[in-house]
Write a protein that holds these residues in place. Structure first.
Motif, short mmCIF file in Angstrom:
data_model
loop_
_atom_site.label_atom_id
_atom_site.label_comp_id
_atom_site.label_asym_id
_atom_site.label_seq_id
_atom_site.Cartn_x
_atom_site.Cartn_y
_atom_site.Cartn_z
N GLU A 110 0.83 -1.21 0.00
CA GLU A 110 0.00 0.00 0.00
C GLU A 110 0.86 1.25 0.00
OE1 GLU A 110 -3.78 0.66 2.33
OE2 GLU A 110 -2.47 2.09 3.38
N ALA A 111 1.92 1.24 0.80
CA ALA A 111 2.76 2.43 0.90
C ALA A 111 3.47 2.74 -0.41
CB ALA A 111 3.78 2.24 2.02
N GLU A 112 3.93 1.70 -1.09
CA GLU A 112 4.72 1.88 -2.31
C GLU A 112 3.86 1.82 -3.57
OE1 GLU A 112 7.78 -1.07 -2.16
OE2 GLU A 112 8.75 -0.17 -0.37
N GLN A 113 2.61 1.33 -3.45
CA GLN A 113 1.71 1.16 -4.59
C GLN A 113 2.36 0.35 -5.71
OE1 GLN A 113 -1.90 2.35 -5.04
NE2 GLN A 113 -1.31 1.71 -2.95
N ALA A 114 3.10 -0.66 -5.27
CA ALA A 114 3.76 -1.57 -6.21
C ALA A 114 4.23 -2.78 -5.42
CB ALA A 114 4.95 -0.88 -6.87
N VAL A 115 4.43 -3.88 -6.13
CA VAL A 115 4.97 -5.08 -5.51
C VAL A 115 6.05 -5.67 -6.41
CG1 VAL A 115 2.85 -5.66 -4.26
CG2 VAL A 115 3.21 -6.57 -6.55
N SER A 116 6.96 -6.39 -5.78
CA SER A 116 7.99 -7.08 -6.55
C SER A 116 7.44 -8.39 -7.11
CB SER A 116 9.19 -7.37 -5.65
OG SER A 116 8.83 -8.31 -4.64
N GLU A 117 8.13 -8.97 -8.02
CA GLU A 117 7.71 -10.27 -8.56
C GLU A 117 7.72 -11.33 -7.47
OE1 GLU A 117 6.42 -11.15 -11.42
OE2 GLU A 117 6.44 -9.04 -12.01
N ASP A 118 8.67 -11.22 -6.54
CA ASP A 118 8.73 -12.20 -5.45
C ASP A 118 7.50 -12.09 -4.55
OD1 ASP A 118 10.23 -14.15 -3.68
OD2 ASP A 118 10.00 -12.47 -2.28
N VAL A 119 7.09 -10.86 -4.22
CA VAL A 119 5.91 -10.66 -3.39
C VAL A 119 4.65 -11.13 -4.12
CG1 VAL A 119 4.41 -8.88 -2.40
CG2 VAL A 119 6.86 -8.84 -1.95
N ARG A 120 4.59 -10.86 -5.41
CA ARG A 120 3.43 -11.30 -6.19
C ARG A 120 3.33 -12.82 -6.17
NH1 ARG A 120 4.48 -8.73 -10.41
NH2 ARG A 120 3.08 -6.96 -10.07
N ALA A 121 4.44 -13.49 -6.35
CA ALA A 121 4.42 -14.95 -6.38
C ALA A 121 4.17 -15.55 -4.99
CB ALA A 121 5.74 -15.47 -6.94
N ARG A 122 4.75 -14.94 -3.98
CA ARG A 122 4.68 -15.51 -2.64
C ARG A 122 3.37 -15.19 -1.93
NH1 ARG A 122 9.04 -14.28 2.25
NH2 ARG A 122 8.07 -15.60 3.84
N HIS A 123 2.91 -13.93 -2.08
CA HIS A 123 1.76 -13.47 -1.30
C HIS A 123 0.53 -13.16 -2.16
CE1 HIS A 123 4.24 -13.35 2.24
NE2 HIS A 123 5.06 -12.43 1.73
N HIS A 124 0.61 -13.35 -3.45
CA HIS A 124 -0.52 -13.14 -4.38
C HIS A 124 -1.06 -11.71 -4.31
CE1 HIS A 124 -1.52 -17.72 -4.78
NE2 HIS A 124 -0.22 -17.47 -4.91
N LEU A 125 -0.18 -10.76 -4.10
CA LEU A 125 -0.54 -9.35 -4.16
C LEU A 125 -0.14 -8.79 -5.52
CD1 LEU A 125 0.72 -8.25 -0.62
CD2 LEU A 125 -1.64 -8.72 -1.32
N GLY A 126 -0.95 -7.86 -6.03
CA GLY A 126 -0.65 -7.30 -7.34
C GLY A 126 -1.05 -8.20 -8.48
N THR A 127 -2.02 -9.08 -8.25
CA THR A 127 -2.56 -9.95 -9.29
C THR A 127 -3.87 -9.35 -9.80
OG1 THR A 127 -3.89 -11.26 -7.76
CG2 THR A 127 -1.58 -11.93 -8.08
N PRO A 128 -4.42 -9.86 -10.90
CA PRO A 128 -5.72 -9.34 -11.35
C PRO A 128 -6.81 -9.47 -10.29
CG PRO A 128 -4.67 -10.56 -13.13
CD PRO A 128 -3.81 -10.77 -11.90
N SER A 129 -6.82 -10.55 -9.53
CA SER A 129 -7.85 -10.72 -8.49
C SER A 129 -7.58 -9.86 -7.27
CB SER A 129 -7.92 -12.19 -8.06
OG SER A 129 -8.44 -12.99 -9.08
N ASN A 130 -6.32 -9.71 -6.92
CA ASN A 130 -5.93 -9.00 -5.70
C ASN A 130 -4.99 -7.85 -6.06
OD1 ASN A 130 -7.17 -11.29 -4.26
ND2 ASN A 130 -5.31 -12.37 -4.87
N PRO A 131 -5.52 -6.82 -6.71
CA PRO A 131 -4.66 -5.79 -7.29
C PRO A 131 -4.08 -4.84 -6.24
CG PRO A 131 -6.96 -5.19 -7.55
CD PRO A 131 -6.95 -6.58 -6.97
N VAL A 132 -3.08 -4.11 -6.67
CA VAL A 132 -2.59 -2.98 -5.89
C VAL A 132 -3.57 -1.83 -6.07
CG1 VAL A 132 -0.74 -1.28 -5.67
CG2 VAL A 132 -0.17 -3.69 -6.12
N PHE A 133 -4.05 -1.28 -4.96
CA PHE A 133 -4.91 -0.09 -5.03
C PHE A 133 -4.67 0.75 -3.79
CE2 PHE A 133 -7.55 -3.10 -2.75
CZ PHE A 133 -8.34 -2.34 -1.88
N ALA A 134 -5.22 1.95 -3.77
CA ALA A 134 -4.81 2.95 -2.79
C ALA A 134 -4.99 2.51 -1.35
CB ALA A 134 -5.56 4.27 -3.04
#
Length: 375
Positions: free
Chosen positions: A79-103
């Motif tokens: 939330e603070a950075e409004q972005a995720v790394s590929e590692d975070v996306r793969a590990r925690h499923h953040l920043g995916t189409p279902s669970n997007p980054v938003f404000a």
């Protein structure tokens, strides 16, 4: 909280964060839901100030009773950075189409989680609480799942237990299987977990024979489930299972995506089916917490949950809404969906759907009977 006894009347937990927060322009959770329930209930004079409780935001430390510290830290950072790394996306499923980054991707679910944690405290001596922003039943300890960044039903059950409820019945009538809650309590003999959901729908778990080591009941139902079939499920499965379990508290996840007008499922219920289940569970335990859940048509979700609040309070539902309530519904939009381009006129003027009854299929009777043999 009433220190000397149960809550004297039902309480409604809400927050203004849900009014403007959205998962994104094309995400299913782009639609307003909780704000609609608040506005409709106020327009109907059903939500006086003394029963409305503003939800607190759960602190990170309060979330680690279920979620891992690493996941909570990753969600805060995203939330603070409004972005995720590929590692975070793969590990925690953040920043995916279902669970997007938003404000508000931490603040919004943490507010829902805070409401569920507070509900357990408010219900320490009994009563009824309605928390329509709750019900995010897919969240896993170390990852987001199915639009759910946190699992507030798990946190609610833990809070109820910490505040004196030894035996808790969790009933889930969302169109999707409550997989995260099942994972949290599948080996706990003091928690009944009963999920009625559409067979084959994501996350494609919750088979009839998925029972765990505790009190887990799963009823996957075929497409086009109607009100009469849900009535059978209510009377022959849900209510008897609760009665046999004798809980100190009931948590009802009342997902609005199981009705015919929802774009994310294929069931054919009217909102009457949900209201009748709410009515049926009232009084079966000293504590009742009703949560929201899925619901991706703003008119059907808002109308259904407002009717839940009416049911909990014994308010008669008017046949035709007053102008103030009608204007709330006329102010909604549903961009990007054909239902939004041509909404049913009844969605503006009524709360109650026309009942959607029908024949009861033998496969449903057989499945209910098979589960009922366990209690």
């Amino acid at each position: 909280m009433n220190a000397s006894g149960p809550l004297p009347r039902p309480l409604f937990i809400g927050h203004e964060i849900y009014r403007a927060s959205t998962y994104g322009r094309w995400h299913p959770l782009r639609v307003p839901r909780v704000s609609t329930v608040i506005d409709l209930s106020r327009a109907l004079s059903w939500l006086p100030r003394e029963v409305y409780v503003t939800s607190p935001r759960a602190k990170p430390a309060a979330l680690t009773g279920w979620h891992t510290p690493e996941y909570v830290a990753a969600l805060l950072r995203a939330e603070a950075e409004q972005a995720v790394s590929e590692d975070v996306r793969a590990r925690h499923h953040l920043g995916t189409p279902s669970n997007p980054v938003f404000a508000e991707m931490f603040r919004r679910p943490a507010t829902a989680a805070g409401g569920s944690l507070l509900a357990g405290e408010l219900l320490a001596r009994g009563g009824i609480v309605f928390h329509p922003a709750g019900g995010t039943h897919h969240g896993m300890p170390d990852r987001a799942s199915g639009f759910c960044y946190l699992n507030d039903p798990v946190l609610a059950i833990r809070s109820l237990r910490a505040n004196g409820a030894a035996r808790i019945a969790y009933i889930d009538i969302d169109a999707h299987h409550g997989d995260g809650v099942q994972r949290g309590f599948e080996d706990d003999p003091d928690t009944l977990v009963l999920s009625v959901h559409e067979a084959g729908l994501w996350p494609r778990t919750g088979a009839l024979d998925e029972i765990g080591a505790g009190n887990v009941f799963n009823l996957p139902v075929p497409r086009h489930l109607n009100d009469d079939e849900m009535g059978l499920i209510r009377d022959d499965l849900i209510l008897p299972a609760i009665a046999a379990f004798r809980p100190d508290a009931i948590v009802l996840q009342c997902g609005a995506d199981a009705v015919a007008d929802d774009p994310q499922s294929h069931l054919s219920l009217s909102n009457n089916a949900h209201w009748q289940i709410v009515q049926g569970v009232m009084g079966m335990a000293p504590r009742l917490l009703v949560l929201g859940g899925g619901g991706y048509n703003p008119w059907s979700a808002g109308r259904l949950w407002t009717g839940v609040w009416a049911t909990l309070n014994g308010h008669p539902v008017p046949q035709v809404l007053p102008d103030t309530a009608e204007q709330v519904l006329r102010g909604l939009t549903f961009q990007g969906n054909k239902r939004g381009r041509n909404p049913d006129p009844a969605w503006f003027t009524t709360l109650r759907d026309v009942p959607r009854g029908g024949p009861i299929r033998e496969a449903i009777r057989a499945a209910v009977l098979k589960l009922a043999e366990r209690f």
